[in-house]
Design an enzyme around this catalytic site. Sequence first.
Site, PDB file in Angstrom:
ATOM      1  N   PRO A   9       0.658  -1.024   0.009  1.00 50.23           N
ATOM      2  CA  PRO A   9      -0.109  -0.559   0.377  1.00 50.23           C
ATOM      3  C   PRO A   9       0.529   1.675  -0.077  1.00 50.23           C
ATOM      4  O   PRO A   9       1.653   1.515   0.629  1.00 50.23           O
ATOM      5  CB  PRO A   9      -0.800  -0.190   1.106  1.00 50.23           C
ATOM      6  CG  PRO A   9      -0.887  -1.061   2.059  1.00 50.23           C
ATOM      7  CD  PRO A   9       0.663  -1.603   1.093  1.00 50.23           C
ATOM      8  N   ASN A  10       0.300   2.539  -0.684  1.00 51.11           N
ATOM      9  CA  ASN A  10       0.874   3.834  -0.747  1.00 51.11           C
ATOM     10  C   ASN A  10       2.501   3.320  -1.708  1.00 51.11           C
ATOM     11  O   ASN A  10       3.023   4.715  -1.454  1.00 51.11           O
ATOM     12  CB  ASN A  10       1.122   4.303   0.887  1.00 51.11           C
ATOM     13  CG  ASN A  10      -0.823   4.129   1.367  1.00 51.11           C
ATOM     14  OD1 ASN A  10      -1.888   4.731   0.714  1.00 51.11           O
ATOM     15  ND2 ASN A  10      -0.179   4.198   2.431  1.00 51.11           N
ATOM     16  N   ARG A  17       5.654  10.829  -2.058  1.00 52.95           N
ATOM     17  CA  ARG A  17       5.337  10.763  -0.974  1.00 52.95           C
ATOM     18  C   ARG A  17       6.625  11.121   0.229  1.00 52.95           C
ATOM     19  O   ARG A  17       7.504   9.641   0.277  1.00 52.95           O
ATOM     20  CB  ARG A  17       4.463   8.994  -0.885  1.00 52.95           C
ATOM     21  CG  ARG A  17       4.999   8.592   0.447  1.00 52.95           C
ATOM     22  CD  ARG A  17       4.784   7.032   0.867  1.00 52.95           C
ATOM     23  NE  ARG A  17       4.008   6.842   2.248  1.00 52.95           N
ATOM     24  CZ  ARG A  17       4.084   5.489   2.676  1.00 52.95           C
ATOM     25  NH1 ARG A  17       4.354   4.501   1.581  1.00 52.95           N
ATOM     26  NH2 ARG A  17       4.001   4.969   3.767  1.00 52.95           N
ATOM     27  N   TYR A  22      11.202   8.479   2.565  1.00 52.26           N
ATOM     28  CA  TYR A  22      10.960   7.660   1.054  1.00 52.26           C
ATOM     29  C   TYR A  22      11.343   8.063   0.148  1.00 52.26           C
ATOM     30  O   TYR A  22      11.829   6.898  -0.982  1.00 52.26           O
ATOM     31  CB  TYR A  22      10.464   6.957   0.905  1.00 52.26           C
ATOM     32  CG  TYR A  22       9.190   6.525   2.360  1.00 52.26           C
ATOM     33  CD1 TYR A  22       9.085   5.206   2.813  1.00 52.26           C
ATOM     34  CD2 TYR A  22       7.744   7.406   2.529  1.00 52.26           C
ATOM     35  CE1 TYR A  22       8.458   4.960   4.014  1.00 52.26           C
ATOM     36  CE2 TYR A  22       7.255   6.998   3.738  1.00 52.26           C
ATOM     37  CZ  TYR A  22       7.121   5.435   4.078  1.00 52.26           C
ATOM     38  OH  TYR A  22       6.842   5.161   5.499  1.00 52.26           O
ATOM     39  N   ASN A  73       7.996  -5.364  -0.300  1.00 51.35           N
ATOM     40  CA  ASN A  73       8.044  -3.971   0.397  1.00 51.35           C
ATOM     41  C   ASN A  73       6.441  -4.544   1.177  1.00 51.35           C
ATOM     42  O   ASN A  73       5.802  -3.668   0.011  1.00 51.35           O
ATOM     43  CB  ASN A  73       7.854  -2.688  -0.072  1.00 51.35           C
ATOM     44  CG  ASN A  73       8.820  -1.675   0.726  1.00 51.35           C
ATOM     45  OD1 ASN A  73       7.564  -1.870   2.341  1.00 51.35           O
ATOM     46  ND2 ASN A  73       8.889  -0.800   0.800  1.00 51.35           N
ATOM     47  N   ALA A  76       2.792  -0.561   4.856  1.00 48.18           N
ATOM     48  CA  ALA A  76       2.029  -0.465   6.172  1.00 48.18           C
ATOM     49  C   ALA A  76       1.635  -2.297   6.719  1.00 48.18           C
ATOM     50  O   ALA A  76       1.051  -2.235   7.997  1.00 48.18           O
ATOM     51  CB  ALA A  76       1.195   0.449   6.531  1.00 48.18           C
ATOM     52  N   GLU A  97      11.815  -9.602   3.052  1.00 44.06           N
ATOM     53  CA  GLU A  97      11.159  -8.183   2.924  1.00 44.06           C
ATOM     54  C   GLU A  97      12.485  -6.964   3.344  1.00 44.06           C
ATOM     55  O   GLU A  97      13.451  -7.496   3.417  1.00 44.06           O
ATOM     56  CB  GLU A  97      10.989  -8.640   4.001  1.00 44.06           C
ATOM     57  CG  GLU A  97      10.073  -7.838   5.074  1.00 44.06           C
ATOM     58  CD  GLU A  97      10.157  -7.721   6.211  1.00 44.06           C
ATOM     59  OE1 GLU A  97       9.701  -8.529   6.945  1.00 44.06           O
ATOM     60  OE2 GLU A  97       9.740  -6.643   7.464  1.00 44.06           O
ATOM     61  N   HIS A  99      12.424  -2.389   3.078  1.00 47.75           N
ATOM     62  CA  HIS A  99      11.634  -1.201   3.279  1.00 47.75           C
ATOM     63  C   HIS A  99      12.851   0.181   2.897  1.00 47.75           C
ATOM     64  O   HIS A  99      14.007  -0.452   3.361  1.00 47.75           O
ATOM     65  CB  HIS A  99      12.198  -1.271   5.051  1.00 47.75           C
ATOM     66  CG  HIS A  99      10.518  -2.488   4.973  1.00 47.75           C
ATOM     67  ND1 HIS A  99       9.351  -2.607   4.547  1.00 47.75           N
ATOM     68  CD2 HIS A  99      10.853  -3.560   6.010  1.00 47.75           C
ATOM     69  CE1 HIS A  99       9.023  -3.175   5.696  1.00 47.75           C
ATOM     70  NE2 HIS A  99       9.560  -4.200   5.988  1.00 47.75           N
ATOM     71  N   ARG A 106      12.253   4.363  13.611  1.00 50.81           N
ATOM     72  CA  ARG A 106      10.640   5.434  13.248  1.00 50.81           C
ATOM     73  C   ARG A 106       9.652   4.771  14.826  1.00 50.81           C
ATOM     74  O   ARG A 106      10.443   3.963  15.655  1.00 50.81           O
ATOM     75  CB  ARG A 106       9.934   4.423  11.995  1.00 50.81           C
ATOM     76  CG  ARG A 106      11.018   4.832  10.854  1.00 50.81           C
ATOM     77  CD  ARG A 106      10.834   4.800   9.754  1.00 50.81           C
ATOM     78  NE  ARG A 106       9.411   6.316   9.428  1.00 50.81           N
ATOM     79  CZ  ARG A 106       8.089   5.588   8.950  1.00 50.81           C
ATOM     80  NH1 ARG A 106       8.874   5.238   7.808  1.00 50.81           N
ATOM     81  NH2 ARG A 106       7.297   6.675   8.847  1.00 50.81           N
TER      82      ARG A 106
HETATM   83  C1  DQA Z   1       7.941   1.128   4.850  1.00 47.92           C
HETATM   84  C2  DQA Z   1       7.921   1.162   6.273  1.00 47.92           C
HETATM   85  C3  DQA Z   1       6.556   1.579   6.494  1.00 47.92           C
HETATM   86  O1  DQA Z   1       6.265   0.818   8.019  1.00 47.92           O
HETATM   87  C4  DQA Z   1       5.592   1.846   5.879  1.00 47.92           C
HETATM   88  O2  DQA Z   1       3.856   1.579   6.113  1.00 47.92           O
HETATM   89  C5  DQA Z   1       5.840   2.312   4.569  1.00 47.92           C
HETATM   90  C6  DQA Z   1       6.782   1.943   3.633  1.00 47.92           C
HETATM   91  C7  DQA Z   1       9.440   1.326   4.783  1.00 47.92           C
HETATM   92  O3  DQA Z   1       9.410   1.113   2.872  1.00 47.92           O
HETATM   93  O4  DQA Z   1       9.943   1.804   5.124  1.00 47.92           O
HETATM   94  O5  DQA Z   1       4.604   2.272   3.447  1.00 47.92           O
HETATM   95  O6  DQA Z   1       7.941  -0.199   4.083  1.00 47.92           O
END
Ligand code: DQA
Length: 145
Positions: A9-10, A17, A22, A73, A76, A97, A99, A106
């Site tokens: 998501p996102n 963003r 990021y 990735n 959330a 995984e 990020h 964080r």
């Molecule tokens: C994320 C970290 C997550 O906590 C966050 O919700 C994201 C991006 C990262 O790539 O740093 O959407 O996965």
Amino acid sequence: MKIAVIHGPNLRLLGTREPEVYGKDTLDDINGMLSEAAAKSGATIEAFQSNHEGEILDFIQEAAPRVQGFLINPGALTHTSIALLDAFLSVSRPFVEVHLSNLARREHFRHHSYLAGAAAGVVYGFGAQSYLLGLQGLVAKLAKR
Ligand code: DQA
């Protein structure tokens, strides 16, 4: 060797963003970098993004027979989704995984990942480079099989 890359998501908003968290690379930039890096290792990638947990579960189940592993990735969903963990446990394909941000630096709710314990490895904190390092680790792991 084929690897599915999943962006949760996102993540389609990367580039605009919260760039201070990021980075400025867009999702297309990241997918392009991954395609190039994969090609150098004799691998190909299939990239998928969704804002919907169920669509991601469907994709994992559909893609599993045609790929050797997953790079994800989960956004959330990392911190909330037992269903995503179960999807990976169900398809018996290794996954890494990744990020962009350093989760340990964080908010507390980002410190726990439902997936990490089942992952072949986890990379975080290196921006777009996290994806490349994760891909490298996954390819090396798959090559050893
Ligand atoms: C994320 C970290 C997550 O906590 C966050 O919700 C994201 C991006 C990262 O790539 O740093 O959407 O996965």
